[in-house]
Design a protein around this motif. Structure first.
Motif, PDB file in Angstrom:
ATOM      1  N   CYS A   9       0.749  -1.199  -0.168  1.00  0.00           N
ATOM      2  CA  CYS A   9      -0.072  -0.117   0.103  1.00  0.00           C
ATOM      3  C   CYS A   9       0.812   1.227   0.182  1.00  0.00           C
ATOM      4  O   CYS A   9       0.472   2.478  -0.340  1.00  0.00           O
ATOM      5  CB  CYS A   9      -0.955  -0.153   1.302  1.00  0.00           C
ATOM      6  SG  CYS A   9       0.094   0.308   2.800  1.00  0.00           S
ATOM      7  N   HIS A 209      -6.526   7.739   3.465  1.00  0.00           N
ATOM      8  CA  HIS A 209      -6.083   6.565   2.890  1.00  0.00           C
ATOM      9  C   HIS A 209      -4.763   6.798   2.153  1.00  0.00           C
ATOM     10  O   HIS A 209      -3.909   6.081   1.801  1.00  0.00           O
ATOM     11  CB  HIS A 209      -7.161   6.054   1.634  1.00  0.00           C
ATOM     12  CG  HIS A 209      -7.054   6.920   0.419  1.00  0.00           C
ATOM     13  ND1 HIS A 209      -8.206   8.078   0.463  1.00  0.00           N
ATOM     14  CD2 HIS A 209      -6.578   7.080  -0.735  1.00  0.00           C
ATOM     15  CE1 HIS A 209      -8.002   8.733  -0.724  1.00  0.00           C
ATOM     16  NE2 HIS A 209      -7.014   8.188  -1.333  1.00  0.00           N
ATOM     17  N   GLN A 226      -6.819   3.727  11.961  1.00  0.00           N
ATOM     18  CA  GLN A 226      -7.559   2.793  11.353  1.00  0.00           C
ATOM     19  C   GLN A 226      -9.092   2.976  11.299  1.00  0.00           C
ATOM     20  O   GLN A 226      -9.712   3.282  10.091  1.00  0.00           O
ATOM     21  CB  GLN A 226      -7.556   1.308  11.430  1.00  0.00           C
ATOM     22  CG  GLN A 226      -6.116   0.542  11.265  1.00  0.00           C
ATOM     23  CD  GLN A 226      -5.862  -0.814  11.986  1.00  0.00           C
ATOM     24  OE1 GLN A 226      -6.615  -1.123  12.807  1.00  0.00           O
ATOM     25  NE2 GLN A 226      -5.226  -1.648  11.180  1.00  0.00           N
ATOM     26  N   GLY A 229      -9.624   5.719   8.842  1.00  0.00           N
ATOM     27  CA  GLY A 229      -9.380   5.345   7.614  1.00  0.00           C
ATOM     28  C   GLY A 229      -7.993   5.410   7.170  1.00  0.00           C
ATOM     29  O   GLY A 229      -7.604   5.086   5.724  1.00  0.00           O
ATOM     30  N   LYS A 231      -3.967   3.753   7.204  1.00  0.00           N
ATOM     31  CA  LYS A 231      -3.269   2.297   7.381  1.00  0.00           C
ATOM     32  C   LYS A 231      -2.530   2.510   8.943  1.00  0.00           C
ATOM     33  O   LYS A 231      -1.940   3.751   9.213  1.00  0.00           O
ATOM     34  CB  LYS A 231      -2.319   1.977   6.598  1.00  0.00           C
ATOM     35  CG  LYS A 231      -3.178   2.023   5.158  1.00  0.00           C
ATOM     36  CD  LYS A 231      -3.522   0.364   4.931  1.00  0.00           C
ATOM     37  CE  LYS A 231      -4.212   0.082   3.605  1.00  0.00           C
ATOM     38  NZ  LYS A 231      -5.024  -1.002   3.693  1.00  0.00           N
TER      39      LYS A 231
END
Lengths: 272, 272
Positions: A9, A209, A226, A229, A231
């Protein structure tokens, strides 16, 4: 063994938010000690194309003194990059016209210089450490119980943190104590409050994100991020305990040995 | 205005259980002070055909020293009539082979003389007052967090009590603090634990419906007794607050100004 799925990611990542105590350094006598590899890891993030902010529930010093300590330890950090709860609480108090009774560590008191503290109509607690005496807790309780609508602000809700000489109880424990004593629910300002993470994201002008949080506290750092939204990656330093990796409700996007390893993996994904 | 419906149940009553602090006396400097009318009210109950016991969450002194204090205040009370949590905890520790780390008031320590306290595998807390320092709470926390199956006993779960110089935080507040810190649930020994009331009823050889509890703590005295099948009456002395009379979950069978008034009403029903 680090989880090997999460770094993918990082290709689309635009910003990194770092917790401080337990990720950059371990607190304790004097300034505490830098965690091996963390000073260089911060340098490498700063040299990359990622934005970098620091988000802490530290409430034992003013932002200026806290950042000066980190600089003495060797970290390249400036005041404007660091987000602790006290300035956020001061903003809320001003906005709502509240006058606090403070149960905090002496070192953070100057943050509240601009606030009227006479005839208090709310209580603010931080990580007061030795100031969490029976007498001071009684005083805060008596203020709350004497108010028609008691309001309690807690700068964070951590359970404990690690100093060089062992684990110490954090502000959340005393928040729960006063909540039970007064039969009320505190307003948490600091991690894991979504508003607190949003302030940092707003400062970077990023969507959730696009940002990654790295912390040692599974619930407040990783879970909080988290929930917003973002990581969330946990380091195996600071207050990390092996049981965190089988926590019933929070699962980190990744778990790494330390900040240096996290930065290695992030930058490797981005071709650095 | 006292509720005028409850006393009719007193015709079939066989025993009365009295809370002590806030009903018989207010604690504070020295021995504290007897609540007006309470010394005579105890005498009148003793002269009646009712059995009488005293059930207290007092954990600041041994049973002997506590009773001696009440005697100095003028109460006709003997050790065998008084039920505090410490002897009950000692019985449980022996039964389960547990070695406690104690966070209690110095005065109650002799109650634990017969118990092995080396290499502790549980924590016992009482109303430790000034001993609830940050350092002592950290110590108790470290014992618990170091155990594979942490066990915390709390001698009562009160929120606060009244001393002559104001309200003070009670053991329940610190129980909640350690519960949150360690993510566990304490075992409460003392009111409102049903087992604790059962012990007193057993000593009188009475069924719950044959006994009445009189206390100043709506939740722990009145609610606890009612949960056991006893009647529960609240006095408007001690920690009583007017909001108790519109409590969301506990409704006393009666509310009276003080113990003297309760005893007047009980004995009047019985033709004394």
């Amino acid at each position: 063994m680090a989880d090997t799925n999460w770094p993918s990611c990082c290709r689309s990542l635009k910003g990194v938010v770092l917790d401080m105590c337990g990720v950059l350094y371990d607190s304790g006598e004097g300034d505490g000690v830098a965690i091996p590899g963390s000073i260089e890891a911060v340098q490498r993030l700063k040299a990359s194309d990622l934005q970098l902010r620091f988000c802490t529930n530290e409430t034992q010093a003013t932002r200026e003194k806290f950042v000066a300590k980190l600089q003495r330890l060797g970290f390249d950090i400036s005041v404007s990059e660091v987000f602790p709860p006290a300035p956020a609480v001061v903003a809320v108090l001003k906005q709502r016209g509240l006058r606090p009774h403070l149960l905090v560590y002496d070192g953070v008191l100057p943050e509240f210089d601009s606030i009227d503290k006479t005839n208090p109509n709310c209580v603010v607690i931080g990580d007061a450490a030795e100031n969490f005496s029976y007498q001071n807790l009684n005083e805060a309780f008596r203020v709350l119980v004497g108010l028609e609508k008691p309001v309690l602000f807690s700068m964070g809700q951590g359970r404990y943190y690690k100093e060089t000489d062992g684990l110490k109880l954090d502000v959340g424990v005393f928040m729960k104590a006063l909540e039970y004593a007064c039969d009320l629910e505190a307003e948490v300002i600091g991690k894991p409050s979504p508003m607190f993470f949003q302030t940092v994201l707003g400062d970077m002008n990023l969507q959730p994100h696009e940002a990654l949080m790295i912390g040692d506290d599974l619930v407040n750092d990783v879970g909080g991020a988290q929930h917003c939204g973002m990581k969330g990656v946990q380091v195996r330093t600071g207050k990390y305990r092996p049981s965190d990796e089988r926590h019933p409700t929070v699962t980190a996007d990744g778990t790494v040995d330390n900040l240096a390893q996290a930065v290695d993996m992030i930058l490797a994904q981005r071709g650095h």
